[in-house]
Design an enzyme around this catalytic site. Structure first.
Site, PDB file in Angstrom:
ATOM      1  N   ASN A  49      43.435  37.724  37.268  1.00  9.09           N
ATOM      2  CA  ASN A  49      44.721  37.323  37.972  1.00  9.09           C
ATOM      3  C   ASN A  49      45.533  36.039  37.525  1.00  9.09           C
ATOM      4  O   ASN A  49      46.873  36.134  37.644  1.00  9.09           O
ATOM      5  CB  ASN A  49      44.441  37.388  39.567  1.00  9.09           C
ATOM      6  CG  ASN A  49      44.102  38.715  39.854  1.00  9.09           C
ATOM      7  OD1 ASN A  49      43.932  39.689  39.241  1.00  9.09           O
ATOM      8  ND2 ASN A  49      43.828  38.838  41.124  1.00  9.09           N
ATOM      9  N   ASP A  50      44.831  35.056  37.238  1.00  6.56           N
ATOM     10  CA  ASP A  50      45.786  33.967  36.831  1.00  6.56           C
ATOM     11  C   ASP A  50      46.317  33.796  35.709  1.00  6.56           C
ATOM     12  O   ASP A  50      47.721  33.758  35.543  1.00  6.56           O
ATOM     13  CB  ASP A  50      44.485  32.741  36.743  1.00  6.56           C
ATOM     14  CG  ASP A  50      43.689  32.543  37.727  1.00  6.56           C
ATOM     15  OD1 ASP A  50      44.107  31.768  38.912  1.00  6.56           O
ATOM     16  OD2 ASP A  50      42.709  32.975  37.792  1.00  6.56           O
ATOM     17  N   PHE A  80      38.146  40.849  36.028  1.00  4.69           N
ATOM     18  CA  PHE A  80      38.416  41.799  34.782  1.00  4.69           C
ATOM     19  C   PHE A  80      39.410  42.786  34.997  1.00  4.69           C
ATOM     20  O   PHE A  80      40.047  42.642  35.897  1.00  4.69           O
ATOM     21  CB  PHE A  80      36.917  42.574  34.547  1.00  4.69           C
ATOM     22  CG  PHE A  80      36.772  43.791  35.613  1.00  4.69           C
ATOM     23  CD1 PHE A  80      35.655  44.554  35.384  1.00  4.69           C
ATOM     24  CD2 PHE A  80      37.816  44.268  36.581  1.00  4.69           C
ATOM     25  CE1 PHE A  80      35.352  45.389  36.288  1.00  4.69           C
ATOM     26  CE2 PHE A  80      37.744  45.255  37.309  1.00  4.69           C
ATOM     27  CZ  PHE A  80      36.307  45.875  37.439  1.00  4.69           C
ATOM     28  N   GLU A  81      39.825  43.240  33.692  1.00  2.56           N
ATOM     29  CA  GLU A  81      41.070  44.062  33.548  1.00  2.56           C
ATOM     30  C   GLU A  81      42.248  42.741  33.437  1.00  2.56           C
ATOM     31  O   GLU A  81      43.601  43.317  33.574  1.00  2.56           O
ATOM     32  CB  GLU A  81      41.236  45.157  34.761  1.00  2.56           C
ATOM     33  CG  GLU A  81      40.188  46.190  34.675  1.00  2.56           C
ATOM     34  CD  GLU A  81      40.346  47.142  33.657  1.00  2.56           C
ATOM     35  OE1 GLU A  81      41.182  47.048  32.492  1.00  2.56           O
ATOM     36  OE2 GLU A  81      39.664  47.872  33.801  1.00  2.56           O
ATOM     37  N   GLY A  82      41.784  41.952  33.144  1.00  7.33           N
ATOM     38  CA  GLY A  82      42.935  40.706  33.062  1.00  7.33           C
ATOM     39  C   GLY A  82      42.726  39.704  34.268  1.00  7.33           C
ATOM     40  O   GLY A  82      42.954  40.223  35.309  1.00  7.33           O
TER      41      GLY A  82
END
Length: 373
Positions: free
Chosen positions: A166-167, A162-164
């Site tokens: 990592n990939d 979450f929060e974007g």
């Protein structure tokens, strides 16, 4: 799996209408607003996980210092020493970049989306590594609920998503860097179209590149770091220059127009997603290199500050900065080699074909050695 105290549920908007007076910002710009909000959340994860890593390290250090195996304490074994040292170093790096981003924010910076993304990717993966290694050092005790580490592991797994994810953030980091390198090159490209009329620009760039080839000019960090970190600063500068050259090369080989449109629009276009599919593995290598270089600069700055102020932990911090720059510079070199290596190009093509085989089968295409499904 984890963060059980967080209420997670679906929220469905089916033909929902928003009154004009409740509209936030301009119509169609919700994506940009959401991305800006995420910056604060991404930065905050590093601060939170820094404390989690510290607790993991304390539990591991207590165990290996007291536990006796083969008539020797665990801390006396080299492989245990390496694990504990790297755990502490990862924490030091994560804490350093978290405070670096916070410092920029305190100074009034509003353009910290790239640094927040770097911090989020590194800190979430560092925390997972530290917690996993702590469990390994505690052995069976680490697997038990009584250690508290199993809850940490379950809770922190979501942070890489979450929060974007990592990939996706890696692609964002790489594209931002490539666009910056491309902007730097545009002036030179224009000058080369009329070299006689822009002889000053051409000669200046030529002299810089010639100087770099023999170790003169470029990025020299040595005057700014402690004497004990001269070699580490040299390592950071060398991989930084190398990564910039390869990033600039990728700018000339990738059509960035769809990505530029994405950053200024409400949502990514189909063309953007298609280009991302074709170059995402290379972009991930560029991003990992950029993250490593950023972290090297952060620890060089922090350790130098500690040395200059004569802090009690200065000698310890200098050691960790040296360790990290050695580890990170080696990774950058490997990633750069993979970007343009024909061997790895063929390797990634094989990986892609294996992935397609698994996808088509909806599972593993191979059978077991007894040829029985």
């Amino acid at each position: 799996m984890g963060i059980k105290c967080s209420v997670t549920t679906e929220v469905l908007f089916d033909d929902a209408k928003v009154p004009v007076e409740n509209l936030l910002g301009e119509l169609g710009n919700g994506f940009k607003i959401a991305v800006n909000i995420l910056n604060s959340g991404r930065f905050g994860l590093g601060a939170m996980l820094s404390g989690t890593m510290r607790t993991c390290i304390e539990k591991a250090a207590d165990h290996v210092t007291n536990r006796v195996q083969f008539k020797r304490k665990l801390i006396e074994f080299e492989n245990v020493q390496e694990k504990l040292a790297m755990m502490a170093t990862y924490h030091y790096v994560a804490q350093s970049i978290t405070y670096m981003v916070a410092g920029n924010m305190d100074k009034g910076s509003v353009d910290f989306h790239l640094e927040a993304a770097v911090s989020k990717v590194f800190c979430t993966e560092a925390a997972w590594y530290v917690c996993d290694e702590a469990i390994q050092l505690l052995g069976g005790n680490g697997f038990m609920k009584s250690s508290g580490l199993e809850r940490f592991l379950r809770d922190m797994r979501i942070f890489r998503i979450f929060e974007g994810a990592n990939d996706v953030l890696r692609i964002f980091i790489a594209l931002t860097g490539i666009q910056k390198a491309g902007n730097d090159l545009r002036g030179l490209q224009k000058a080369l179209k009329n070299p006689l009329g822009n002889i000053g620009v051409v000669l200046a760039e030529g002299s810089k590149r010639a100087g770099r080839s023999i170790g003169i000019g470029g990025t020299d960090l040595r005057p700014f770091v402690a004497s004990e970190l001269q070699n580490a600063a040299k390592q950071c500068a060398e991989v930084s220059e190398e990564n910039w050259r390869h990033t600039a090369f990728m700018f000339n080989s990738i059509d960035l127009r769809p990505f530029s449109l994405w950053t200024h629009s409400a949502k990514p276009s189909n063309l953007c997603l298609l280009n991302m599919e074709r170059v995402s593995s290379k972009l991930a290598r560029v991003a990992d290199s950029a993250i490593d270089i950023y972290t090297m600069a952060a620890v060089l700055s922090r350790a130098t500050r500690s040395a200059k102020k004569g802090l009690p932990s200065a000698e310890h911090e200098l050691l960790m900065a040296q360790i990290w720059c050695q580890e990170a510079s080696s990774r950058v070199q490997r990633n750069i080699n993979r970007i343009h290596s024909d061997t790895y190009k063929a390797h990634y093509q094989r990986l892609a074909q294996v992935a397609r085989n698994v996808s088509e089968r909806r599972g593993i295409p191979h059978t077991n050695p007894l040829e029985i499904d």
